[in-house]
Design a protein around this motif. Structure first.
Motif, PDB file in Angstrom:
ATOM      1  N   ALA A   3     -21.763 -14.228  17.349  1.00  0.00           N
ATOM      2  CA  ALA A   3     -22.533 -15.464  17.209  1.00  0.00           C
ATOM      3  C   ALA A   3     -21.639 -16.701  17.330  1.00  0.00           C
ATOM      4  CB  ALA A   3     -23.261 -15.472  15.862  1.00  0.00           C
ATOM      5  N   ALA A   4     -20.445 -16.621  16.804  1.00  0.00           N
ATOM      6  CA  ALA A   4     -19.558 -17.785  16.837  1.00  0.00           C
ATOM      7  C   ALA A   4     -19.172 -18.143  18.273  1.00  0.00           C
ATOM      8  CB  ALA A   4     -18.308 -17.513  16.010  1.00  0.00           C
ATOM      9  N   ALA A   5     -18.808 -17.118  19.037  1.00  0.00           N
ATOM     10  CA  ALA A   5     -18.400 -17.373  20.418  1.00  0.00           C
ATOM     11  C   ALA A   5     -19.565 -17.931  21.228  1.00  0.00           C
ATOM     12  CB  ALA A   5     -17.886 -16.081  21.059  1.00  0.00           C
ATOM     13  N   LEU A   6     -20.735 -17.341  21.031  1.00  0.00           N
ATOM     14  CA  LEU A   6     -21.902 -17.803  21.777  1.00  0.00           C
ATOM     15  C   LEU A   6     -22.270 -19.227  21.363  1.00  0.00           C
ATOM     16  CD1 LEU A   6     -24.205 -17.334  23.730  1.00  0.00           C
ATOM     17  CD2 LEU A   6     -25.466 -16.171  21.919  1.00  0.00           C
ATOM     18  N   SER A   7     -22.231 -19.501  20.084  1.00  0.00           N
ATOM     19  CA  SER A   7     -22.535 -20.859  19.606  1.00  0.00           C
ATOM     20  C   SER A   7     -21.617 -21.874  20.262  1.00  0.00           C
ATOM     21  CB  SER A   7     -22.361 -20.943  18.083  1.00  0.00           C
ATOM     22  OG  SER A   7     -23.294 -20.138  17.423  1.00  0.00           O
ATOM     23  N   ARG A  27     -20.202 -21.750  23.116  1.00  0.00           N
ATOM     24  CA  ARG A  27     -20.549 -21.986  24.526  1.00  0.00           C
ATOM     25  C   ARG A  27     -21.825 -22.804  24.660  1.00  0.00           C
ATOM     26  NH1 ARG A  27     -20.451 -16.104  25.177  1.00  0.00           N
ATOM     27  NH2 ARG A  27     -21.790 -16.330  27.010  1.00  0.00           N
ATOM     28  N   VAL A  28     -22.798 -22.513  23.838  1.00  0.00           N
ATOM     29  CA  VAL A  28     -24.030 -23.308  23.888  1.00  0.00           C
ATOM     30  C   VAL A  28     -23.719 -24.763  23.521  1.00  0.00           C
ATOM     31  CG1 VAL A  28     -26.341 -23.616  22.923  1.00  0.00           C
ATOM     32  CG2 VAL A  28     -25.474 -21.316  23.333  1.00  0.00           C
ATOM     33  N   ARG A  29     -22.824 -24.909  22.555  1.00  0.00           N
ATOM     34  CA  ARG A  29     -22.422 -26.250  22.129  1.00  0.00           C
ATOM     35  C   ARG A  29     -21.807 -27.037  23.291  1.00  0.00           C
ATOM     36  NH1 ARG A  29     -17.586 -26.971  20.129  1.00  0.00           N
ATOM     37  NH2 ARG A  29     -17.051 -28.928  19.066  1.00  0.00           N
ATOM     38  N   ARG A  30     -20.993 -26.377  24.077  1.00  0.00           N
ATOM     39  CA  ARG A  30     -20.397 -27.053  25.236  1.00  0.00           C
ATOM     40  C   ARG A  30     -21.473 -27.600  26.166  1.00  0.00           C
ATOM     41  NH1 ARG A  30     -16.757 -22.416  27.588  1.00  0.00           N
ATOM     42  NH2 ARG A  30     -16.721 -23.785  29.425  1.00  0.00           N
ATOM     43  N   ALA A  31     -22.462 -26.760  26.438  1.00  0.00           N
ATOM     44  CA  ALA A  31     -23.530 -27.198  27.344  1.00  0.00           C
ATOM     45  C   ALA A  31     -24.334 -28.341  26.723  1.00  0.00           C
ATOM     46  CB  ALA A  31     -24.454 -26.016  27.661  1.00  0.00           C
ATOM     47  N   ALA A  32     -24.655 -28.202  25.450  1.00  0.00           N
ATOM     48  CA  ALA A  32     -25.514 -29.197  24.797  1.00  0.00           C
ATOM     49  C   ALA A  32     -24.806 -30.539  24.672  1.00  0.00           C
ATOM     50  CB  ALA A  32     -25.935 -28.687  23.416  1.00  0.00           C
ATOM     51  N   LEU A  33     -23.604 -30.496  24.166  1.00  0.00           N
ATOM     52  CA  LEU A  33     -22.883 -31.762  23.992  1.00  0.00           C
ATOM     53  C   LEU A  33     -22.516 -32.364  25.340  1.00  0.00           C
ATOM     54  CD1 LEU A  33     -20.661 -31.049  20.847  1.00  0.00           C
ATOM     55  CD2 LEU A  33     -22.952 -32.052  21.026  1.00  0.00           C
ATOM     56  N   GLY A  34     -22.215 -31.501  26.291  1.00  0.00           N
ATOM     57  CA  GLY A  34     -21.936 -31.988  27.633  1.00  0.00           C
ATOM     58  C   GLY A  34     -23.151 -32.713  28.204  1.00  0.00           C
ATOM     59  N   TYR A  35     -24.295 -32.123  28.014  1.00  0.00           N
ATOM     60  CA  TYR A  35     -25.541 -32.742  28.487  1.00  0.00           C
ATOM     61  C   TYR A  35     -25.754 -34.100  27.826  1.00  0.00           C
ATOM     62  CZ  TYR A  35     -30.619 -33.466  28.875  1.00  0.00           C
ATOM     63  OH  TYR A  35     -31.855 -33.992  29.098  1.00  0.00           O
ATOM     64  N   LEU A  36     -25.549 -34.163  26.519  1.00  0.00           N
ATOM     65  CA  LEU A  36     -25.835 -35.397  25.772  1.00  0.00           C
ATOM     66  C   LEU A  36     -24.851 -36.516  26.113  1.00  0.00           C
ATOM     67  CD1 LEU A  36     -26.704 -33.886  22.264  1.00  0.00           C
ATOM     68  CD2 LEU A  36     -28.276 -34.937  23.905  1.00  0.00           C
ATOM     69  N   ARG A  37     -23.616 -36.137  26.410  1.00  0.00           N
ATOM     70  CA  ARG A  37     -22.586 -37.160  26.640  1.00  0.00           C
ATOM     71  C   ARG A  37     -22.550 -37.648  28.066  1.00  0.00           C
ATOM     72  NH1 ARG A  37     -17.761 -34.160  23.355  1.00  0.00           N
ATOM     73  NH2 ARG A  37     -18.536 -34.733  21.284  1.00  0.00           N
ATOM     74  N   TYR A  38     -22.916 -36.786  28.953  1.00  0.00           N
ATOM     75  CA  TYR A  38     -22.685 -37.057  30.369  1.00  0.00           C
ATOM     76  C   TYR A  38     -23.463 -38.294  30.803  1.00  0.00           C
ATOM     77  CZ  TYR A  38     -20.987 -35.630  34.877  1.00  0.00           C
ATOM     78  OH  TYR A  38     -20.319 -35.557  36.060  1.00  0.00           O
TER      79      TYR A  38
END
Lengths: 179, 179
Positions: free
Chosen positions: B162-166, B168-179
């Motif tokens: 769960a930690a590893a998957l979280s 990776r999802v975090r990268r996508a989510a925060l990347g989306y929000l910041r971009y």
DNA sequence: GTCTATACGCGGATAGAC
DNA sequence: GTCTATCCGCGTATAGAC
């Protein structure tokens, strides 16, 4: 005839979902009798399998076509082009795409050796590797699944603006890759 | 008894998918007769609907619990905590979560007024608005759908970290929000 | 090759005994 | 309240005429 049957199945899925796909309904929609249908397909599953195979081939073609055409493109551009191809394909028949994806995963009735989804992920992974991106296989799975999730949801919500949707998927994908 | 029936349905879905859910199978698995089953549920749909409602309530509770506990948290932390809650929930019973999501969307048999998916998206949108994020509704839908896509795929592939998957999802989510 | 007719089983749901 | 027995319709698939 063969194609009429497949298209009939596609229309039913778009209207009623996978649950609406009976051999009777497909035959009637295709304008043939149930007896004739069984001369072209051995059973119901074969219809769904062939339909899935064709749809997936379209998407796979679009994506790897992009990859081949511009082997010199930057990672960002390659990702962007692949996303555009995926969005255009999936928004063309959103529900069909969504239901077939589910059918492939849940009713594992497509030969496992020939798993279509893996094929597309492999194309993406190859592209990432070409750009020396680390953990290419993991990243490819993530990119494909995040894009699929976003595009499915958008299609379900009735969105039709491919450019706007592509831009948002791009933000997620490039954000993931850069972060 | 009521709960036994629901849990039986959940087990069948995990093993055989939605297609395996027949009233006979559910009754047998739950250890009751078909007649008794119909004293607790008016029909098959009601079982799936109630199961969906409960599972969704768990997820909704986890996510909005996080949101309420730390109203002062930064946007990044709030997003991160929501993702962790979603990953933990979804990885607990991956196939069940996936099949129920599909059931809710395809067999639109849950009252449309009470659409569970919208509920969670609203929580996320409210959180984004609290942080003055623009286009909060659109972004919330995108965040939820990209996360769902990634987590579903990971669960299907048998991932359990769960930690590893979280992350990776975090990268996508925060990347989306910041971009 | 295409049709109609039908066999067959499965699943949803109900009746009615206990 | 729980069971068994059963009705009924639908969907798959086949047989056999034309």
């Amino acid at each position: 005839m063969f194609n009429d049957i497949l298209e009939a199945a596609a229309c039913i899925i778009e209207r009623d979902g996978l649950g609406g796909v009976s051999t009777n309904a497909v035959a009637e929609t295709a304008g043939v009798s149930i007896g004739s249908l069984y001369q072209y397909f051995p059973n119901q599953i074969a219809i769904l399998a062939e339909l899935t195979r064709r749809e997936r081939e379209l998407l796979r073609g679009g994506i790897s076509g992009v990859a081949l055409k511009r082997e010199d493109a930057s990672l960002d551009h390659a990702v962007e082009d692949m996303i555009k191809a995926a969005v255009v394909h999936q928004l063309a028949r959103p529900r069909l795409a969504r239901e077939l994806d589910f059918a492939e995963a849940s009713l594992d009735l497509i030969p496992k050796t020939e798993l279509m989804g893996d094929d597309i992920i492999s194309s993406v992974a190859a592209m990432l590797r070409r750009h020396a991106y680390p953990r290419a296989d993991e990243a490819a799975q993530d990119l494909v699944s995040m894009a699929k999730g976003m595009i499915d949801a958008a299609g379900l919500a009735g969105e039709t603006d491919a450019a706007a949707l592509s831009a948002r998927v791009r933000r997620a994908a490039l954000g993931y890759l850069r972060y």
